[in-house]
Write an enzyme that holds these catalytic residues in place. Structure first.
Site, PDB file in Angstrom:
ATOM      1  N   TYR A 124      24.841  38.787 -31.299  1.00  0.00           N
ATOM      2  CA  TYR A 124      25.836  38.887 -30.434  1.00  0.00           C
ATOM      3  C   TYR A 124      26.170  37.503 -29.855  1.00  0.00           C
ATOM      4  O   TYR A 124      25.152  37.104 -29.312  1.00  0.00           O
ATOM      5  CB  TYR A 124      25.779  39.976 -29.393  1.00  0.00           C
ATOM      6  CG  TYR A 124      26.846  39.788 -28.163  1.00  0.00           C
ATOM      7  CD1 TYR A 124      27.968  40.600 -28.490  1.00  0.00           C
ATOM      8  CD2 TYR A 124      26.731  39.087 -27.148  1.00  0.00           C
ATOM      9  CE1 TYR A 124      29.219  40.457 -27.674  1.00  0.00           C
ATOM     10  CE2 TYR A 124      27.818  39.169 -26.204  1.00  0.00           C
ATOM     11  CZ  TYR A 124      29.026  39.721 -26.546  1.00  0.00           C
ATOM     12  OH  TYR A 124      29.913  39.636 -25.722  1.00  0.00           O
ATOM     13  N   ASP A 162      22.159  29.956 -29.998  1.00  0.00           N
ATOM     14  CA  ASP A 162      22.914  30.653 -28.919  1.00  0.00           C
ATOM     15  C   ASP A 162      21.960  31.157 -27.982  1.00  0.00           C
ATOM     16  O   ASP A 162      21.220  31.929 -28.275  1.00  0.00           O
ATOM     17  CB  ASP A 162      23.754  31.880 -29.341  1.00  0.00           C
ATOM     18  CG  ASP A 162      24.364  32.375 -28.453  1.00  0.00           C
ATOM     19  OD1 ASP A 162      24.223  32.354 -27.073  1.00  0.00           O
ATOM     20  OD2 ASP A 162      25.377  33.345 -28.695  1.00  0.00           O
ATOM     21  N   LYS A 183      25.410  31.967 -19.065  1.00  0.00           N
ATOM     22  CA  LYS A 183      24.646  33.226 -18.057  1.00  0.00           C
ATOM     23  C   LYS A 183      23.987  32.506 -16.903  1.00  0.00           C
ATOM     24  O   LYS A 183      24.422  32.344 -15.976  1.00  0.00           O
ATOM     25  CB  LYS A 183      23.892  33.982 -18.879  1.00  0.00           C
ATOM     26  CG  LYS A 183      24.916  35.051 -19.927  1.00  0.00           C
ATOM     27  CD  LYS A 183      24.312  36.241 -20.295  1.00  0.00           C
ATOM     28  CE  LYS A 183      25.305  37.336 -20.765  1.00  0.00           C
ATOM     29  NZ  LYS A 183      25.601  37.459 -22.312  1.00  0.00           N
TER      30      LYS A 183
HETATM   31  C1  LIG Z   1      26.782  36.843 -22.973  1.00  0.00           C
HETATM   32  C2  LIG Z   1      26.552  36.257 -24.355  1.00  0.00           C
HETATM   33  C3  LIG Z   1      27.534  35.326 -24.796  1.00  0.00           C
HETATM   34  C4  LIG Z   1      28.979  35.542 -24.102  1.00  0.00           C
HETATM   35  O1  LIG Z   1      28.963  34.941 -22.897  1.00  0.00           O
HETATM   36  P1  LIG Z   1      30.182  35.317 -22.044  1.00  0.00           P
HETATM   37  O2  LIG Z   1      29.991  34.399 -20.857  1.00  0.00           O
HETATM   38  O3  LIG Z   1      30.231  36.783 -21.914  1.00  0.00           O
HETATM   39  O4  LIG Z   1      31.499  34.979 -22.716  1.00  0.00           O
HETATM   40  C5  LIG Z   1      27.428  34.663 -25.972  1.00  0.00           C
HETATM   41  N1  LIG Z   1      26.170  34.975 -26.550  1.00  0.00           N
HETATM   42  C6  LIG Z   1      25.001  35.415 -26.040  1.00  0.00           C
HETATM   43  C7  LIG Z   1      23.487  35.499 -26.616  1.00  0.00           C
HETATM   44  C8  LIG Z   1      25.362  36.280 -24.797  1.00  0.00           C
HETATM   45  O5  LIG Z   1      24.231  36.932 -24.268  1.00  0.00           O
END
Ligand SMILES: *Cc1c(COP(=O)(O)O)cnc(C)c1O
Length: 424
Positions: free
Chosen positions: A142, A243, A272
């Site tokens: 994700y 990521d 986050k």
């Molecule tokens: C939440 C998340 C995103 C997206 O971040 P947003 O601030 O919601 O756009 C991307 N990659 C990972 C692994 C995430 O947990």
């Protein structure tokens, strides 16, 4: 609160206005508790989606925000710079042991992923690697909801089906199967090796979530994947993007999840928890050769890039984290969640339980109905929001032991209650 207005006019994440989901009105939050409008208090097991690592209403973070607001809430980052951005930039590089060298500030996780993908592509094109046009990733990933990010999300459970006409086609190999802590065998990476060997000329970068696949299954996998992928990327001249939007800032027991493996990506996405959950902010860090490897301007620049309020609160959040023994705090949560979730194994609906860092997971055999479970958890005085077949908690690191116990006991009670009722 005017819940009728909310129901009729406001979208919540992944909801349908024709069939709105149940929402609970929250009026304040303090420490590890959310307070509902009717006065009930809920122990927060979610950290507002990985973000509020210090809990809510944190005096140091409030102070940083107020001080910065009195100074300058925002100013454009084009042709201007400011102390909050410089200070945060220095902290982020230091936290990565100076293995990463440049910082691009963006305003959400998804945008960080877009910027990282563009950064990798621009670097390749500056080197005249003009055949390069695709990314390689694991299934069950994700990376966010914008188009670039969606295109590397899991192709089955992500949004590929709905937007297939609009999504670029990238390459996927099966998600890591070797769990964190299990014994490693080299053939776990056969498919990955074959794919990168065959396609490296058209590959810009490999992108994935290191150690923990979040939304794609709350799955904890072996650090050896990172080491071997790094070796293969180097061999074939393919960039590596991690990521860490979910895993960054201590959540997995290391400051960044890649530190479980001792390898460094070319590009790292953070978000986050970066501001301790106070504001939206993200950052893309890269190695020096990337930042200095572009002959053109890097073509990205959000209006709210390096917002001073967000940078100031992020700095304060990092100070708060590194000035205490967060390692011990997170390890303690890992052990307590592991021990106290074991009870769930006696329930036939439960497939397995696991914990890593400040993440505890109960994996069910079948999908659960989110609304039913959320309502039952609220009755127990806890805030836990399952999805798919996963009931999981990732509490603020500061959560006292008795509240962690309450979370774990509530999970047991709610599963037992709901699944036994279904069968009677
Ligand atoms: C939440 C998340 C995103 C997206 O971040 P947003 O601030 O919601 O756009 C991307 N990659 C990972 C692994 C995430 O947990």
């Amino acid at each position: 609160m005017d819940l009728a207005f909310d129901k009729k006019h406001l979208w919540h994440p992944y909801t349908n206005l024709s069939d709105p989901a149940v929402v609970f009105p929250v009026v304040s939050a303090d420490g590890v508790r959310l307070k509902l409008e009717d006065g009930r208090e809920l122990i927060d097991g979610m950290s507002s989606w990985w973000a509020c690592i210090h809990g809510y209403n944190v005096p140091e973070l409030n102070q940083a925000l107020q001080d910065q607001a009195a100074q300058m809430s925002h100013v454009m980052f084009g042709s201007l710079t400011h102390e909050p951005a410089i200070r945060l930039g220095k902290q982020l590089l230091a936290l990565n042991d100076d293995a990463l060298n440049q910082v691009f500030f963006a305003d959400s996780g998804s945008v960080a992923v877009e910027a990282a993908m563009k950064m990798a592509a621009q670097y390749c094109y500056a080197k005249n690697q003009n055949k390069k046009k695709r990314f390689l990733t694991f299934t069950k990933g994700y990376h966010g909801d914008t188009f670039g990010a969606m295109s590397v999300c899991d192709p089955v459970n992500g949004m590929h089906t709905m937007f297939s006409k609009l999504i670029n086609k990238h390459l996927f190999v099966d998600a890591p199967i070797c769990a964190y802590g299990e014994e490693w065998q080299d053939d776990y990476l056969l498919e990955f090796e074959q794919t990168i060997t065959e396609h490296h000329e058209e590959l810009i970068a490999v992108i994935f979530e290191p150690i923990v696949q979040g939304v794609g299954g709350m799955w904890f996998y072996h650090p050896e994947y990172l080491r071997q992928v790094r070796t293969l990327c180097d061999r074939y001249g393919v960039l590596l993007i991690f990521d860490e939007i979910a895993t960054g800032f201590g959540r997995t027991g290391e400051m960044f999840a890649y530190q479980h493996a001792g390898v460094v990506p070319d590009i790292l996405c953070l978000g986050k928890a970066i501001t301790g959950g106070y504001m939206t902010l993200s950052a893309v860090l890269c190695q020096e050769h990337i930042g200095h490897g572009m002959d053109n301007n890097f073509m990205h620049g959000p209006t709210f890039m390096a917002n001073p309020l967000a940078c100031a609160v992020a700095s304060a959040s990092i100070d708060l984290l590194i000035n205490k023994d967060w390692h011990a705090e997170v390890k303690h949560l890992e052990n307590q969640l592991f021990d106290e979730l074991q009870a769930c194994l006696s329930l036939s609906a439960v497939k397995t339980v696991r914990s890593l860092g400040a993440i505890g997971v109960v994996e069910m055999h079948d999908r659960v109905d989110t609304d039913t479970y959320v309502a039952a958890f609220v009755e127990q005085g806890v805030w836990i929001r399952p999805f798919s077949n996963l009931i999981y908690v990732m509490p603020p690191y500061i959560m006292p032991g008795e509240d962690v116990s309450h979370l774990c006991q509530s999970i047991y009670t709610v599963i037992k209650h709901i699944t036994e009722e279904l069968h009677s």
